[in-house]
Design an enzyme around this catalytic site. Structure first.
Site, PDB file in Angstrom:
ATOM      1  N   LYS A  22     -12.295  10.859  12.288  1.00  0.00           N
ATOM      2  CA  LYS A  22     -12.724  10.431  10.952  1.00  0.00           C
ATOM      3  C   LYS A  22     -13.064  11.636  10.073  1.00  0.00           C
ATOM      4  O   LYS A  22     -12.631  11.720   8.925  1.00  0.00           O
ATOM      5  CB  LYS A  22     -13.951   9.519  11.080  1.00  0.00           C
ATOM      6  CG  LYS A  22     -14.684   9.299   9.780  1.00  0.00           C
ATOM      7  CD  LYS A  22     -15.919   8.460   9.960  1.00  0.00           C
ATOM      8  CE  LYS A  22     -17.180   9.198  10.297  1.00  0.00           C
ATOM      9  NZ  LYS A  22     -17.773  10.003   9.203  1.00  0.00           N
ATOM     10  N   ASN A  23     -13.835  12.575  10.640  1.00  0.00           N
ATOM     11  CA  ASN A  23     -14.292  13.699   9.814  1.00  0.00           C
ATOM     12  C   ASN A  23     -13.197  14.713   9.505  1.00  0.00           C
ATOM     13  O   ASN A  23     -13.385  15.597   8.668  1.00  0.00           O
ATOM     14  CB  ASN A  23     -15.483  14.403  10.475  1.00  0.00           C
ATOM     15  CG  ASN A  23     -16.762  13.590  10.335  1.00  0.00           C
ATOM     16  OD1 ASN A  23     -16.773  12.555   9.669  1.00  0.00           O
ATOM     17  ND2 ASN A  23     -17.827  14.053  10.959  1.00  0.00           N
ATOM     18  N   CYS A 116     -29.725   9.653   2.066  1.00  0.00           N
ATOM     19  CA  CYS A 116     -29.089   8.837   3.093  1.00  0.00           C
ATOM     20  C   CYS A 116     -30.040   8.756   4.258  1.00  0.00           C
ATOM     21  O   CYS A 116     -31.026   9.486   4.313  1.00  0.00           O
ATOM     22  CB  CYS A 116     -27.737   9.384   3.485  1.00  0.00           C
ATOM     23  SG  CYS A 116     -27.779  10.560   4.795  1.00  0.00           S
ATOM     24  N   ARG A 121     -29.828  15.575   2.453  1.00  0.00           N
ATOM     25  CA  ARG A 121     -28.421  15.982   2.358  1.00  0.00           C
ATOM     26  C   ARG A 121     -27.988  16.326   0.930  1.00  0.00           C
ATOM     27  O   ARG A 121     -27.160  15.637   0.334  1.00  0.00           O
ATOM     28  CB  ARG A 121     -27.531  14.904   2.954  1.00  0.00           C
ATOM     29  CG  ARG A 121     -27.811  14.707   4.414  1.00  0.00           C
ATOM     30  CD  ARG A 121     -26.923  13.699   5.034  1.00  0.00           C
ATOM     31  NE  ARG A 121     -25.664  14.237   5.481  1.00  0.00           N
ATOM     32  CZ  ARG A 121     -24.774  13.528   6.156  1.00  0.00           C
ATOM     33  NH1 ARG A 121     -24.995  12.281   6.411  1.00  0.00           N
ATOM     34  NH2 ARG A 121     -23.650  14.075   6.547  1.00  0.00           N
ATOM     35  N   ILE A 123     -26.216  18.505  -2.321  1.00  0.00           N
ATOM     36  CA  ILE A 123     -24.878  19.088  -2.502  1.00  0.00           C
ATOM     37  C   ILE A 123     -24.957  20.360  -3.345  1.00  0.00           C
ATOM     38  O   ILE A 123     -23.977  20.793  -3.933  1.00  0.00           O
ATOM     39  CB  ILE A 123     -23.890  18.094  -3.153  1.00  0.00           C
ATOM     40  CG1 ILE A 123     -24.459  17.530  -4.459  1.00  0.00           C
ATOM     41  CG2 ILE A 123     -23.532  16.972  -2.198  1.00  0.00           C
ATOM     42  CD1 ILE A 123     -23.402  16.971  -5.363  1.00  0.00           C
ATOM     43  N   ASP A 307     -24.001  15.441  15.664  1.00  0.00           N
ATOM     44  CA  ASP A 307     -23.422  14.092  15.763  1.00  0.00           C
ATOM     45  C   ASP A 307     -23.409  13.553  17.199  1.00  0.00           C
ATOM     46  O   ASP A 307     -23.013  12.413  17.416  1.00  0.00           O
ATOM     47  CB  ASP A 307     -21.994  14.078  15.194  1.00  0.00           C
ATOM     48  CG  ASP A 307     -21.993  14.135  13.677  1.00  0.00           C
ATOM     49  OD1 ASP A 307     -23.069  13.995  13.069  1.00  0.00           O
ATOM     50  OD2 ASP A 307     -20.906  14.314  13.086  1.00  0.00           O
ATOM     51  N   ARG A 399     -18.140   2.073  10.396  1.00  0.00           N
ATOM     52  CA  ARG A 399     -17.790   3.192   9.503  1.00  0.00           C
ATOM     53  C   ARG A 399     -17.034   4.276  10.260  1.00  0.00           C
ATOM     54  O   ARG A 399     -16.228   4.997   9.668  1.00  0.00           O
ATOM     55  CB  ARG A 399     -19.063   3.823   8.918  1.00  0.00           C
ATOM     56  CG  ARG A 399     -19.695   3.031   7.787  1.00  0.00           C
ATOM     57  CD  ARG A 399     -20.806   3.843   7.154  1.00  0.00           C
ATOM     58  NE  ARG A 399     -20.395   5.236   7.050  1.00  0.00           N
ATOM     59  CZ  ARG A 399     -21.182   6.282   7.214  1.00  0.00           C
ATOM     60  NH1 ARG A 399     -22.451   6.109   7.481  1.00  0.00           N
ATOM     61  NH2 ARG A 399     -20.715   7.505   7.107  1.00  0.00           N
TER      62      ARG A 399
HETATM   63  C1  UD1 Z   1     -20.698  16.872   8.108  1.00  0.00           C
HETATM   64  C2  UD1 Z   1     -20.206  15.693   8.917  1.00  0.00           C
HETATM   65  C3  UD1 Z   1     -21.370  15.051   9.643  1.00  0.00           C
HETATM   66  C4  UD1 Z   1     -22.146  16.083  10.474  1.00  0.00           C
HETATM   67  C5  UD1 Z   1     -22.505  17.300   9.626  1.00  0.00           C
HETATM   68  C6  UD1 Z   1     -23.092  18.430  10.444  1.00  0.00           C
HETATM   69  C7  UD1 Z   1     -18.304  14.894   7.643  1.00  0.00           C
HETATM   70  C8  UD1 Z   1     -17.746  13.846   6.752  1.00  0.00           C
HETATM   71  N1  UD1 Z   1     -19.601  14.751   8.003  1.00  0.00           N
HETATM   72  O1  UD1 Z   1     -21.621  16.379   7.148  1.00  0.00           O
HETATM   73  O2  UD1 Z   1     -20.857  14.030  10.493  1.00  0.00           O
HETATM   74  O3  UD1 Z   1     -23.329  15.511  10.955  1.00  0.00           O
HETATM   75  O4  UD1 Z   1     -21.332  17.817   8.969  1.00  0.00           O
HETATM   76  O5  UD1 Z   1     -22.226  18.798  11.451  1.00  0.00           O
HETATM   77  O6  UD1 Z   1     -17.618  15.807   8.060  1.00  0.00           O
HETATM   78  N2  UD1 Z   1     -26.832  21.291   2.961  1.00  0.00           N
HETATM   79  C9  UD1 Z   1     -27.516  21.750   1.853  1.00  0.00           C
HETATM   80  N3  UD1 Z   1     -26.854  21.828   0.657  1.00  0.00           N
HETATM   81  C10 UD1 Z   1     -25.543  21.461   0.523  1.00  0.00           C
HETATM   82  C11 UD1 Z   1     -24.848  20.998   1.664  1.00  0.00           C
HETATM   83  C12 UD1 Z   1     -25.520  20.933   2.872  1.00  0.00           C
HETATM   84  O7  UD1 Z   1     -28.704  22.075   1.928  1.00  0.00           O
HETATM   85  O8  UD1 Z   1     -24.998  21.587  -0.592  1.00  0.00           O
HETATM   86  C13 UD1 Z   1     -27.533  21.200   4.266  1.00  0.00           C
HETATM   87  C14 UD1 Z   1     -27.656  19.768   4.773  1.00  0.00           C
HETATM   88  O9  UD1 Z   1     -28.760  19.097   4.212  1.00  0.00           O
HETATM   89  C15 UD1 Z   1     -27.780  19.983   6.265  1.00  0.00           C
HETATM   90  C16 UD1 Z   1     -26.881  21.189   6.514  1.00  0.00           C
HETATM   91  O10 UD1 Z   1     -26.745  21.832   5.250  1.00  0.00           O
HETATM   92  O11 UD1 Z   1     -29.097  20.299   6.603  1.00  0.00           O
HETATM   93  C17 UD1 Z   1     -25.515  20.870   7.060  1.00  0.00           C
HETATM   94  O12 UD1 Z   1     -24.923  19.862   6.273  1.00  0.00           O
HETATM   95  P1  UD1 Z   1     -23.351  19.745   6.090  1.00  0.00           P
HETATM   96  O13 UD1 Z   1     -22.655  20.586   7.073  1.00  0.00           O
HETATM   97  O14 UD1 Z   1     -23.018  19.897   4.654  1.00  0.00           O
HETATM   98  O15 UD1 Z   1     -23.117  18.207   6.483  1.00  0.00           O
HETATM   99  P2  UD1 Z   1     -21.990  17.289   5.888  1.00  0.00           P
HETATM  100  O16 UD1 Z   1     -20.826  18.121   5.527  1.00  0.00           O
HETATM  101  O17 UD1 Z   1     -22.575  16.371   4.870  1.00  0.00           O
END
Ligand code: UD1
Length: 420
Positions: A22-23, A116, A121, A123, A307, A399
């Site tokens: 999925k990811n 969430c 989380r 961006i 995960d 999902r």
């Molecule tokens: C992806 C995976 C999810 C997995 C996660 C960590 C997908 C669709 N989802 O989620 O299943 O659990 O990686 O392996 O691939 N962060 C910030 N600012 C940002 C972005 C991230 O502070 O702009 C922080 C997050 O809050 C978290 C960490 O960075 O603490 C890692 O998050 P991230 O790797 O971005 O997770 P996702 O990509 O959302």
């Protein structure tokens, strides 16, 4: 609403085919926004999140045709550039449309994903990187408004934290940018690697694939031609079935899997006493009568994945002794603890560390799924629990797990999908 009824305890046997990841599929679907041709993705997992992202692309003007575990996407007529809240709110990964849409169209509006269940989380890292590439970003009314009318420009991005979807987003943006983009502290997850490899095969210059520093040579908004490809196997689904076999002390073979993507998970299971036989695309887990306690810290790939944290927490309840599980990536990813306690698990939570005392006899109960991976942990515990467990709110499971109950049933579990 559907729920799962599981009668335990059970022993599993046989083999289970692993679906496409999925990811990996999510960024690869978003990537089709960079294509000038119809793009076919094979080995598409039949899960809800994929349908959600396809719906988002359709809303933007793309069309697609579904095959048997495949989809062909045409993005030639993008008429909208607004990723609406109604779709984005149901899946955070919708943010993956931001990079490619902005790079291609020169402007777009993407709803903020919001909070969430597993924590804040944000961006911010995605947005900061796009700004460095020349985008003007404003946030208003719950939407990110991004503009780069003359196109994005290559830049040196240094991520403060490793972010998986952040890296994917910037790789896709950089693919159509003008000039060279360097991403330092890039994610190295196999799903990011596959995105980079598909782009490289499509003519985008990318160096450092699979390392912490990626260099991408953009096409200056020239759309690319993408050949059909197959999505990599889902390492988290695979890890979940390994834990299902482990907690039920069963011998199970996973097929169509990439063992090298599961090194950290297999290593941890080995220290807990389990044996393995692997080939290029299969993994057989061998049972142990005495499960040893684990010490786990979740980190970015290639370390132990967040995960898989919930599933190992469920498994640790059956270990002989005290396990500790530290969650380093997400601040609120222990909501399955109280549900596991309802089944009889002995777990103490202290901040981001869970201490699990085992073996705890588990007894069936009604439990509530709270997020995708937490849901699978409840199913695992239920397989080992005495009596009937009803797992509610399984839309979380749908999902990300293709036919979970069908696959478990084929392995011999007594599991049924029912309606409230
Ligand atoms: C992806 C995976 C999810 C997995 C996660 C960590 C997908 C669709 N989802 O989620 O299943 O659990 O990686 O392996 O691939 N962060 C910030 N600012 C940002 C972005 C991230 O502070 O702009 C922080 C997050 O809050 C978290 C960490 O960075 O603490 C890692 O998050 P991230 O790797 O971005 O997770 P996702 O990509 O959302």
């Amino acid at each position: 609403m559907d729920y799962l009824r599981i009668e335990g305890p059970c022993t599993l046997s046989g083999s289970v085919p692993i679906s496409g990841a999925k990811n990996a599929a999510l960024p690869l679907i978003a990537m089709t926004l960079l294509a000038k041709n119809d793009v076919t993705l094979n080995r598409l997992p039949a899960v809800k999140d994929i349908k959600t992202l396809l719906k988002l692309l359709e809303h933007l003007g793309a069309t697609y045709t579904m095959g048997d575990h495949s989809v062909t996407i045409n993005t030639q007529n993008i008429i909208h550039t607004r990723a609406i809240y109604e779709i984005v709110k149901t899946m955070r990964a919708s943010i993956l449309a931001l990079g490619p849409l902005l790079a291609r169209e020169g402007h777009c509006e993407v709803s903020l994903p919001g909070g969430c269940a597993i924590g804040q989380r944000p961006i911010d890292l995605h947005l900061k990187a796009l700004e460095m590439m020349g985008a003007q970003i404003t946030i208003k009314g719950g939407y990110v408004y991004a503009e780069a009318r003359q196109g994005l420009k290559g830049a040196h991005i240094i991520f403060d934290k490793i972010t998986v979807t952040g890296t994917a987003n910037i790789v896709m943006a950089a693919a159509l940018a003008k000039g060279k983009t360097i991403i330092t502290n890039a994610a190295r997850e196999p799903e990011v690697v596959q995105l980079c490899e598909v782009l490289r095969r499509s003519g985008v210059g990318i160096e450092g694939i699979g390392t912490q520093e990626l260099v991408i040579y953009g096409t200056d908004r020239r759309l690319i031609e993408i050949e059909p490809f197959e999505i990599i196997p889902d390492r988290i689904e695979a890890g979940t079935y390994l834990c299902a076999a482990a907690i039920t002390r069963s011998r199970v073979t996973l097929t169509q899997v990439r063992p090298e993507h599961l090194d950290a998970v297999i290593a941890k299971l080995r220290t807990m006493g389990f044996g393995f036989e692997t080939s290029a695309d299969t993994i057989t887990i061998l049972p142990t009568q005495q499960i040893k306690p684990a010490s786990i810290v979740t980190q970015e790939y290639p370390a132990f994945p967040t995960d898989m944290q919930a599933q190992f927490l469920a498994l640790s309840t059956q270990a002989e002794g005290t396990s500790t599980i530290e969650e380093r990536l997400f601040e609120n990813r222990f909501m399955h603890v109280s549900e596991l306690q309802r089944l009889g698990a002995e777990i103490r939570l202290n901040g981001n560390v869970a201490t699990v005392v085992g073996p705890a006899p588990l007894y069936g109960a009604d439990v509530m799924a709270t997020d995708l991976r937490a849901s699978s942990a409840l199913v695992l515990a239920a397989l080992a629990a005495e009596g009937t467990t009803d797992v509610h709110r399984i839309y979380h499971l749908d999902r990300g797990y293709e036919g979970l109950e069908l696959k478990l049933k084929a392995l011999g579990a007594n599991i049924t999908r029912l309606q409230e």
